[in-house]
Design an enzyme around this catalytic site. Structure first.
Site, PDB file in Angstrom:
ATOM      1  N   ARG A  88      -1.929  -9.819   9.472  1.00 19.90           N
ATOM      2  CA  ARG A  88      -1.510 -11.289   9.243  1.00 19.90           C
ATOM      3  C   ARG A  88      -0.366 -11.367   8.661  1.00 19.90           C
ATOM      4  O   ARG A  88      -0.280 -12.672   7.952  1.00 19.90           O
ATOM      5  CB  ARG A  88      -2.728 -11.811   8.783  1.00 19.90           C
ATOM      6  N   ASP A 120      -7.800 -13.079  13.031  1.00 23.68           N
ATOM      7  CA  ASP A 120      -7.176 -14.281  13.910  1.00 23.68           C
ATOM      8  C   ASP A 120      -5.644 -14.145  13.022  1.00 23.68           C
ATOM      9  O   ASP A 120      -4.795 -14.790  13.448  1.00 23.68           O
ATOM     10  CB  ASP A 120      -7.819 -15.341  13.434  1.00 23.68           C
ATOM     11  N   ARG A 171       5.408 -13.863   0.222  1.00 26.06           N
ATOM     12  CA  ARG A 171       5.364 -12.891  -1.071  1.00 26.06           C
ATOM     13  C   ARG A 171       6.701 -12.229  -1.203  1.00 26.06           C
ATOM     14  O   ARG A 171       7.560 -11.963  -0.295  1.00 26.06           O
ATOM     15  CB  ARG A 171       4.244 -11.879  -0.479  1.00 26.06           C
ATOM     16  N   ARG A 178       3.697   1.182   1.106  1.00 24.71           N
ATOM     17  CA  ARG A 178       2.401   1.280   0.493  1.00 24.71           C
ATOM     18  C   ARG A 178       2.277   2.842   0.563  1.00 24.71           C
ATOM     19  O   ARG A 178       3.115   3.635   1.453  1.00 24.71           O
ATOM     20  CB  ARG A 178       1.365   0.820   1.190  1.00 24.71           C
ATOM     21  N   ASP A 248      -3.868   1.918   1.237  1.00 22.97           N
ATOM     22  CA  ASP A 248      -3.045   0.915   1.883  1.00 22.97           C
ATOM     23  C   ASP A 248      -2.863  -0.218   1.023  1.00 22.97           C
ATOM     24  O   ASP A 248      -1.732  -1.017   1.391  1.00 22.97           O
ATOM     25  CB  ASP A 248      -3.283   0.645   3.163  1.00 22.97           C
ATOM     26  N   ASN A 249      -3.341  -0.171  -0.191  1.00 24.62           N
ATOM     27  CA  ASN A 249      -3.206  -1.402  -1.174  1.00 24.62           C
ATOM     28  C   ASN A 249      -2.278  -0.954  -2.398  1.00 24.62           C
ATOM     29  O   ASN A 249      -2.279  -1.599  -3.308  1.00 24.62           O
ATOM     30  CB  ASN A 249      -4.411  -2.031  -1.535  1.00 24.62           C
ATOM     31  N   ASP A 258      -1.650  -6.887  -3.007  1.00 17.88           N
ATOM     32  CA  ASP A 258      -2.464  -7.377  -2.244  1.00 17.88           C
ATOM     33  C   ASP A 258      -3.833  -7.623  -3.195  1.00 17.88           C
ATOM     34  O   ASP A 258      -4.743  -6.965  -3.499  1.00 17.88           O
ATOM     35  CB  ASP A 258      -3.075  -6.220  -1.377  1.00 17.88           C
TER      36      ASP A 258
END
EC number: 2.7.7.-
Length: 481
Positions: A88, A120, A171, A178, A248-249, A258
């Site tokens: 997203r 979404d 951001r 990452r 992944d964060n 994140d």
């Protein structure tokens, strides 16, 4: 602005994607402090176009942008997931400050990408405000973190547990790479891994380029482990629980990255879990350093085709050594101590056991420790349900302070300089969100300004410098936040 340097990497590291714009969006807030730091002269109209994703062909040309979604993989709650990527968010481009430092602009809530899976691709006002607040709060506390430049929102409704207003956030950070990017690169083979290692060294660890070529990958791994260890120590010292420490964060430059169901402590609980989706407590507060090194082990494994086993071991040992030293240093500063002694670790640990047992307010205890031995020390003792249990520790603390070369005034000032008068408690964040959802963004702007200087007294926020009520404490959130 310039196109992202990430485009220098092989094409299997990203997909080119245009954002799905918000219609009739408005600019909710702009981080003017960060604008000044970046020497950024974008107008509100330009920021709105970027933050809302309303990028026409003309604006893409004018901004010199090629938006992209990054591909990565990662370990989520301990299990490898090969299907991750920017689901997203889009990397829009980069801005260079007056020191020629490049800062990536990333649009969170940009819409669907090839990596959205069943999502979404949108973000909601609640979640972007929480990220904005947390990143600025941590920055004010001196904790490495990504930053937030601007928020845009619209009347479009997005379905989560309930329908919520759509929003998006820009951001800002030197890099969005990452640990999971290296896991993806390793799955592609040594050429892809070496390309990513070389890219990160060139753009983010240029000092390592001076080493012999066969030592650079190992040095990068060690440097990343060191920065991650420092970050973990700082999280523990400020009482921050991240909540979703998936690989992944984890930022390759050691920044907080994140923001989901995070929390700053109300009452201290050593095993506190801020994420109610984390039923096993994998990412509990006391587990964060262990998970930090676990993620570094994952990273070391991803580096495996390009480093030796000895280099992997050295990097992980460096994490442990760095964390142990940095943690005591951070906690000593909170206690007003300027030097380190071998017994300090026990002094800190025994204090936390007492605080955990009595559920003492974390931030207020350390701030009010400055009053110990003074006429107003009852402000400290009122935080304790059984003050007599603390007396032996207070005596040990007095003895330890006596070994310092600091005057009492300097001890007090050191405590006040290292313990905030205000902290972003979850109930405060929720009040700010509820005001914003009815169109009142003044509390958001006021709090961001205050969080930039958390060690000042802020008499206008005196009510938030008292212990929260039982109803306000311990608000937990899920990953949907």
């Amino acid at each position: 602005m310039q196109q992202s340097a990430f485009l220098e990497l092989p094409k299997n590291f990203y997909e080119l994607v245009l954002p799905e714009p918000q219609q009739n969006a408005r600019l909710v807030t702009v981080n003017h402090s960060l604008m000044d730091e970046l020497n950024c002269d974008l107008s509100d109209k330009q920021l709105l176009a970027l933050a809302s994703g309303n990028l026409t062909d003309e604006s893409l040309i004018n901004f010199n942008l090629i938006p992209l979604a990054q591909k990565y993989t990662g370990h989520q709650f301990g299990y490898y997931n090969p299907d991750l990527g920017d689901g997203r968010g889009l990397l829009l481009g980069q801005w260079h400050d007056k020191n020629n430092q490049a800062w990536e602009f990333h649009l969170k809530g940009a819409g669907r990408t090839p990596f959205s899976r069943r999502g979404d691709g949108r973000a909601v006002l609640r979640s972007v405000i929480r990220e904005y607040l947390a990143s600025e709060a941590l920055h004010g506390l001196g904790v490495p973190t990504t930053r937030a430049l601007a928020i845009a929102s619209s009347q479009e409704q997005v379905q989560r547990e309930i329908f919520e207003p759509r929003a998006s956030l820009i951001r800002v950070t030197p890099t969005h790479i990452r640990f999971g990017h290296f896991e993806w690169a390793a799955s592609l083979g040594k050429d892809a891994l070496d390309a990513l290692i070389a890219f990160v060294i060139q753009h983010h660890y240029p000092e390592l380029a001076e080493l012999p070529e066969n030592e650079q990958a190992g040095a990068l791994l060690k440097a990343v482990c060191g920065r991650t260890a420092t970050l973990m120590a700082k999280w523990q010292a400020v009482g921050f629980n991240h909540g979703v420490m998936n690989s992944d964060n984890m930022s390759i430059i050691g920044e907080t990255f994140d923001f989901g169901p995070y929390a700053f402590f109300d009452d201290f609980q050593i095993e506190y879990i801020c994420n109610h989706s984390d039923v096993e407590g994998r990412y509990a507060y006391n587990q964060q350093p262990k998970i930090g090194v676990w993620n570094c082990q994952v990273l070391a494994a991803a580096f495996g085709q390009s480093v030796t086993e000895a280099e992997q071991t050295a990097a992980l040992d460096h994490f442990v050594q760095t964390y142990n030293q940095q943690y005591v240093s951070e906690m000593n500063a909170k206690l007003g101590l300027a030097t380190q002694q071998e017994t300090d670790k026990d002094l800190i640990g025994d204090l936390l056991v007492l605080m955990d047992k009595q559920r003492v307010d974390f931030s207020l205890f350390f701030r009010r420790l400055a009053k110990l031995g003074h006429a107003d020390e009852n402000d400290l003792r009122r935080l304790l349900s059984q003050p007599e249990e603390f007396e032996p520790w207070f005596e040990r603390y007095h003895q330890r302070v006596a070994q310092e070369a600091l005057s009492e005034d300097k001890r007090q000032q050191r405590i006040l300089n290292n313990n905030p008068s205000i902290i972003l408690r979850n109930y405060i964040a929720q009040q700010i969100i509820e005001a914003a959802e009815v169109g009142n963004f003044q509390p958001l702007n006021d709090w961001v300004k205050a969080l930039h200087s958390p060690f000042e007294n802020h008499p206008g926020l005196a009510e938030f410098q008292q212990p929260p009520t039982p109803e306000q404490k311990g608000l937990q959130l899920s990953c949907s936040s």
